[in-house]
Design a protein around this motif. Structure first.
Motif, PDB file in Angstrom:
ATOM      1  N   GLY A  80       0.801  -1.212   0.000  1.00 59.84           N
ATOM      2  CA  GLY A  80       0.000   0.000   0.000  1.00 59.84           C
ATOM      3  C   GLY A  80       0.835   1.264   0.000  1.00 59.84           C
ATOM      4  O   GLY A  80       1.778   1.399   0.771  1.00 59.84           O
ATOM      5  N   TYR A  94      -1.790   1.148   5.627  1.00 60.65           N
ATOM      6  CA  TYR A  94      -2.883   0.515   4.902  1.00 60.65           C
ATOM      7  C   TYR A  94      -2.347  -0.381   3.796  1.00 60.65           C
ATOM      8  O   TYR A  94      -1.349  -0.071   3.154  1.00 60.65           O
ATOM      9  N   GLY A 128     -10.875  -5.521   7.203  1.00 61.39           N
ATOM     10  CA  GLY A 128      -9.785  -4.669   7.643  1.00 61.39           C
ATOM     11  C   GLY A 128      -9.266  -5.136   8.986  1.00 61.39           C
ATOM     12  O   GLY A 128      -9.438  -6.309   9.321  1.00 61.39           O
ATOM     13  N   GLY A 172      -7.435  -1.381   7.876  1.00 60.09           N
ATOM     14  CA  GLY A 172      -6.367  -0.974   6.966  1.00 60.09           C
ATOM     15  C   GLY A 172      -6.420  -1.636   5.618  1.00 60.09           C
ATOM     16  O   GLY A 172      -5.390  -1.889   5.007  1.00 60.09           O
ATOM     17  N   ASN A 173      -7.610  -1.899   5.090  1.00 63.44           N
ATOM     18  CA  ASN A 173      -7.749  -2.536   3.779  1.00 63.44           C
ATOM     19  C   ASN A 173      -8.352  -1.537   2.794  1.00 63.44           C
ATOM     20  O   ASN A 173      -9.464  -1.071   2.987  1.00 63.44           O
ATOM     21  N   CYS A 174      -7.600  -1.203   1.739  1.00 66.33           N
ATOM     22  CA  CYS A 174      -8.034  -0.186   0.785  1.00 66.33           C
ATOM     23  C   CYS A 174      -8.159  -0.759  -0.616  1.00 66.33           C
ATOM     24  O   CYS A 174      -7.440  -1.684  -0.995  1.00 66.33           O
ATOM     25  N   TYR A 195      -9.257   6.344  -3.204  1.00 62.93           N
ATOM     26  CA  TYR A 195      -9.220   5.046  -2.532  1.00 62.93           C
ATOM     27  C   TYR A 195     -10.346   4.969  -1.516  1.00 62.93           C
ATOM     28  O   TYR A 195     -10.671   5.957  -0.849  1.00 62.93           O
ATOM     29  N   CYS A 199     -11.165   2.813   1.936  1.00 66.26           N
ATOM     30  CA  CYS A 199     -10.474   1.981   2.923  1.00 66.26           C
ATOM     31  C   CYS A 199     -11.431   1.509   4.015  1.00 66.26           C
ATOM     32  O   CYS A 199     -12.221   2.296   4.541  1.00 66.26           O
ATOM     33  N   ASP A 207     -11.763  -0.058   7.763  1.00 68.98           N
ATOM     34  CA  ASP A 207     -11.093  -0.268   9.045  1.00 68.98           C
ATOM     35  C   ASP A 207     -11.891  -1.190   9.963  1.00 68.98           C
ATOM     36  O   ASP A 207     -11.580  -1.325  11.148  1.00 68.98           O
ATOM     37  N   GLN A 240      -7.544  12.795   3.445  1.00 66.87           N
ATOM     38  CA  GLN A 240      -8.115  11.531   3.897  1.00 66.87           C
ATOM     39  C   GLN A 240      -9.307  11.857   4.782  1.00 66.87           C
ATOM     40  O   GLN A 240      -9.196  12.586   5.764  1.00 66.87           O
ATOM     41  N   TRP A 280     -14.722   3.592   8.199  1.00 65.15           N
ATOM     42  CA  TRP A 280     -14.171   3.523   6.863  1.00 65.15           C
ATOM     43  C   TRP A 280     -13.721   4.925   6.470  1.00 65.15           C
ATOM     44  O   TRP A 280     -14.099   5.903   7.094  1.00 65.15           O
TER      45      TRP A 280
END
Length: 215
Positions: free
Chosen positions: A33, A38, A135, A137-139, A151, A153, A155, A199, A206
């Motif tokens: 990432g 992330y 997640g 931290g998954n984007c 993006y 993401c 969480d 961000q 999320w």
């Protein structure tokens, strides 16, 4: 000229996103990432290039989805009543389902404001409910053009679904509308030259990132 309702119905027939984690391992791709803390997982869309044809999986951004469909069926836009994906009318996303927790501006490099707005308009125009893998931290990169990316993401520890793709566009819009000068920059003499980054954290665990990227 087709009505916006007819166009929306046509898009609904061809676009549906599924998280890469729901696919066999050979179809799921991941990459280190570029967002600190992330990981990035490519988003895979289940689409149809022909109204009566089989579905196909396309991994990438919404711009790449339309490119793949153009190659699979040069007449797919006419078949589904879509004149041009770049001029799809944006729908208004209600903010009632979500609440922004905070916006961080002093991160990343500036994306182009006009390209980011175009990406938001695309997301606002796509019906259906997106899902992202577990997640935190998954984007997934949902939009990228002219070195400007959006993006989404997750969480949450579980797969996360949103009300609509417009929810992502709604969150990304906060970077463009922010009064924090760190979110914006002027590259030239006209508004089209403006830069934007940031961000946006939403209270439902999320967030959405707007940043410069290699498309």
């Amino acid at each position: 000229m087709r009505s916006s309702a007819l166009v929306s119905g046509a898009i609904l027939a061809i676009l549906q996103a599924i998280p890469s984690s729901a696919l066999p391992a050979s179809d799921a791709k991941s990459a280190p990432g570029p967002i600190p803390g992330y990981g990035i997982e490519d988003i895979t869309w289940e689409v149809k290039a022909h109204p009566d044809g089989p579905t196909m999986n396309v991994t990438g951004t919404i711009q790449q989805v339309f490119d793949a469909l153009d190659k699979a069926n040069p007449n797919f836009r006419q078949d589904f009543g879509i004149a041009d994906s770049s001029v799809l009318a944006a729908t208004t996303e209600s903010a009632s389902s979500y609440e922004v927790e905070r916006v961080i501006c002093d991160v990343f490099d500036y994306a182009r404001k006009d390209a980011t707005q175009d990406g938001i308009n695309h997301l606002n125009s796509v019906p259906g409910a997106p899902a992202n893998g577990p997640g935190p931290g998954n984007c997934g990169r949902v939009s990228c053009s002219y070195a400007s990316a959006i993006y989404w993401c997750n969480d949450n520890p579980d797969v996360k679904s949103l009300d609509s793709y417009g929810s992502i566009g709604w969150a990304a819009q906060f970077t463009l509308d922010s009064k924090d000068k760190a979110c914006k920059d002027i590259w030239g003499e006209t508004p089209v030259d403006d830069g934007v980054k940031g961000q946006v954290f939403v209270k439902d665990n999320w967030n959405v990132v707007v940043r410069k990227d290699d498309c």
